[in-house]
Design an enzyme around this catalytic site. Structure first.
Site, PDB file in Angstrom:
ATOM      1  N   LYS A 216       0.857  -1.184   0.000  1.00 19.32           N
ATOM      2  CA  LYS A 216       0.000   0.000   0.000  1.00 19.32           C
ATOM      3  C   LYS A 216       0.890   1.229   0.000  1.00 19.32           C
ATOM      4  O   LYS A 216       1.406   1.652   1.029  1.00 19.32           O
ATOM      5  CB  LYS A 216      -0.884  -0.017   1.255  1.00 19.32           C
ATOM      6  CG  LYS A 216      -2.280   0.494   1.086  1.00 19.32           C
ATOM      7  CD  LYS A 216      -2.429   1.976   0.819  1.00 19.32           C
ATOM      8  CE  LYS A 216      -2.123   2.888   1.968  1.00 19.32           C
ATOM      9  NZ  LYS A 216      -1.930   4.296   1.549  1.00 19.32           N
TER      10      LYS A 216
ATOM     11  N   GLU B 207       8.793   1.310  11.167  1.00 17.38           N
ATOM     12  CA  GLU B 207       9.833   2.340  10.988  1.00 17.38           C
ATOM     13  C   GLU B 207       9.121   3.680  11.090  1.00 17.38           C
ATOM     14  O   GLU B 207       8.398   4.065  10.169  1.00 17.38           O
ATOM     15  CB  GLU B 207      10.487   2.202   9.600  1.00 17.38           C
ATOM     16  CG  GLU B 207      11.254   0.919   9.386  1.00 17.38           C
ATOM     17  CD  GLU B 207      12.594   0.899  10.101  1.00 17.38           C
ATOM     18  OE1 GLU B 207      13.009   1.944  10.644  1.00 17.38           O
ATOM     19  OE2 GLU B 207      13.213  -0.170  10.132  1.00 17.38           O
TER      20      GLU B 207
ATOM     21  N   CYS C 296      13.183  10.794   7.430  1.00 19.88           N
ATOM     22  CA  CYS C 296      12.986  10.428   8.833  1.00 19.88           C
ATOM     23  C   CYS C 296      14.285  10.492   9.622  1.00 19.88           C
ATOM     24  O   CYS C 296      14.260  10.625  10.831  1.00 19.88           O
ATOM     25  CB  CYS C 296      12.397   9.034   8.923  1.00 19.88           C
ATOM     26  SG  CYS C 296      13.403   7.847   8.037  1.00 19.88           S
TER      27      CYS C 296
ATOM     28  N   GLU D 212       9.392  16.720  14.996  1.00 18.19           N
ATOM     29  CA  GLU D 212      10.043  16.491  13.700  1.00 18.19           C
ATOM     30  C   GLU D 212       9.515  17.577  12.741  1.00 18.19           C
ATOM     31  O   GLU D 212       8.333  17.603  12.425  1.00 18.19           O
ATOM     32  CB  GLU D 212       9.586  15.096  13.243  1.00 18.19           C
ATOM     33  CG  GLU D 212      10.252  14.528  12.047  1.00 18.19           C
ATOM     34  CD  GLU D 212       9.670  13.142  11.693  1.00 18.19           C
ATOM     35  OE1 GLU D 212       8.456  12.914  11.885  1.00 18.19           O
ATOM     36  OE2 GLU D 212      10.437  12.308  11.204  1.00 18.19           O
TER      37      GLU D 212
END
Ligand code: NAP
Length: 496
Positions: free
Chosen positions: A189, A265, A299, A400
């Protein structure tokens, strides 16, 4: 002078013969309910393609196909699975320009970075082709003479692989490589914003001779029907997800229903520490690479740049000079270093972080604004920004940012840097620059992160285990351990 590039012509030529749909059993299907959605170019707002929008029935059909394909695929000798994986990798490199162009068009990153990602993505298939041939069991000494203890490693089964938009090819192959090498079948996906890179890979799996049902790709504008289908179905044994910590948390909760194996992750908040004794040029280069790759939308990108006071002024000056020289623009233009952010919410977050930092005493060294309206059709282009004298309580250090904003935070000593670096619920990657080899070990051992770059701002590679601790995730991708995530351990006790 900016070279002339006919962007409309590139887009038209790239998709002129493109054929995408819901990829199940090596067929390109429409959605069963006939729905479609559009994929847009984040740099221009233009619609690139209209593609089928998978719903619950399509997800179910993909699970059926993957489950039906599993016995034959897992029984195939590992060498044959490896050969097919190597073939896809070779095709990816052969078609690198096309794949990279599709990626830049739907994701926005500069073409040079997209080319790099395709090479990196292919390397996971090659690496795990090798690992497929090294899935060893064990024979363990028993404590009675008439008994033998054997440990077998077998594929987990049908895997659902969910990927984000920031690395549309590499995040997929980092999962598909080990899954297929282990003998699992997969339902993928891709993110709503970037399904075309994944679907284009579907063509290469067919070309490489993969049997129907082994790889299935489900584009969807809404992830929930897919999510419900995989979590409700006992036949899906494993979920591997890359994306935000917020969604990761939801998936852990959902996995309780049918007890799935999970690899996650998730997000990061990477510290980048520059000690007084660092090689200044290397530290500046490293910080630029780590912070601004993919417009800061990675990331593992540096989120908080801690600079020791003895080198702070020199670092700030050299770093700002480099950042101010970066060129923001459409990723297809050869001189662009910084493309658009993925969408307006991403842009708004960047703006919020910058405004919060300035309101709390940081100083702007460069950037700090969106590109002017005439050069910013989607309003998603942000000028690379450096903030001086930032502090750990600002939003830009707490969350972040996922954008081209570099907060420089001065620090006094090693203890303070380590304490501040670890003061986050995230633990994906951390970096530091020093010439002191004793400090390399001291600091690396105390940083609570899964990936440490010591004098290295680009640690990602297929040969190494990638993953986070704390709220950055569970499990590892890549390296020799990456395939373990797709293998079950079975104990065979044999009486003789
Ligand atoms: P996201 O919103 O969490 O989405 C990631 C994927 O999950 C997309 O395919 C999304 O589909 C899907 N999804 C969303 N909600 C879901 C649900 N309830 N059930 C099942 N699937 C669901 O993350 P993103 O914004 O795309 O990516 C950015 C984040 O990824 C950042 O936090 C970044 O740090 C993290 N990331 C981590 C790594 C790593 O290796 N640790 C690597 C890259 C990125 P839709 O697109 O349809 O919503």
């Amino acid at each position: 002078m900016t070279p002339t590039v006919d962007l409309a012509q590139i887009t038209a030529a790239t998709f002129a013969d493109a054929r995408y749909g819901i990829f199940i059993n090596n067929e390109w299907r429409s959605a069963q309910d006939g729905k479609t959605f559009t994929v847009e170019n984040p740099a221009t707002g233009d619609v690139l393609m209209t593609i089928p929008d998978a719903g619950a029935a399509d997800a179910q059909a993909a699970i059926d196909a993957a489950y039906a394909a599993l016995p034959a695929w897992s029984a195939l000798p590992a060498g044959q699975r490896a050969d097919m994986l190597r073939k896809v990798a070779a095709l990816m490199l052969e078609r690198r320009e096309r794949l990279a162009t599709i990626m830049t068009l739907e994701q926005g990153k500069p073409l040079a970075e997209a080319r790099g990602e395709i090479t990196y993505a292919a390397s996971f298939l090659t690496w795990f082709a090798g690992e497929a041939e090294r899935v060893y069991g064990q024979i363990v000494p028993a404590n009675t003479p008439n008994k033998r203890i054997l440990v077998l490693r077998q594929p987990v089964g049908v895997c659902a692989l969910i990927t984000p938009w920031n690395f549309p090819a590499a995040m997929l192959t980092r999962k598909l490589g080990p899954a297929l090498a282990a003998g699992c079948t997969a339902i993928c996906k891709p993110a709503e914003q970037t399904p075309l890179s994944a679907l284009e890979l579907g063509h290469l799996f067919v070309e490489a001779g993969f049997p129907p049902g082994v790889v299935n790709i489900i584009p969807a504008s809404n992830p929930i029907p897919f999510s419900n289908a995989i979590f409700d179905d006992e036949r899906v044994r494993k979920i591997s997800f890359t994306g935000s910590t917020e969604v990761g948390r939801i998936l852990i909760t959902n996995s309780a229903k049918t007890i799935k194996r999970m690899s996650l992750e998730l997000g990061g908040n990477a510290p980048f520490i520059v000690f007084d004794d660092a090689d200044l040029t290397a530290a500046v280069r490293g910080a630029i690479t780590s912070k601004f790759r993919n417009s800061g939308q990675t990331c593992i990108c540096a989120n908080r740049i801690f600079v020791q006071r003895g080198i702070y002024e020199r670092f700030a000056e050299a770093f700002t000079r480099e950042v101010a020289g970066m060129k923001v623009g459409n990723g297809l233009l050869p001189d662009s270093n910084i493309g658009p952010l993925i969408d307006l919410p991403a842009r708004d977050k960047v703006q919020r972080h910058v405004e919060n930092a300035l309101a709390h005493g940081a100083q702007l060294l460069t950037g700090g604004t969106p590109l002017p309206a005439e050069a910013n059709p989607t309003r998603t282009f942000w000028t690379p920004t450096v903030l001086a004298n930032a502090s750990t309580d600002m939003l830009v250090a707490q969350e972040e940012t996922f954008g081209p904003v570099a907060p420089l935070i001065p620090f006094d000593d090693e203890e303070q840097a380590i304490t501040w670096a670890n003061d986050t619920p995230f633990g994906l990657s951390a970096y530091f620059f020093t010439r002191d080899v004793s400090r390399v070990f001291r600091v690396a051992e105390r940083l609570e992160f899964g990936i440490i770059g010591a004098n290295d701002a680009l640690p990602s590679t297929a040969q190494a285990p990638f993953g986070g601790v704390k709220q950055s995730g569970l499990g590892r991708e890549g390296g020799s351990v990456g395939i373990d995530e797709y293998l079950e351990v079975k104990y065979l006790a044999l009486g003789i």
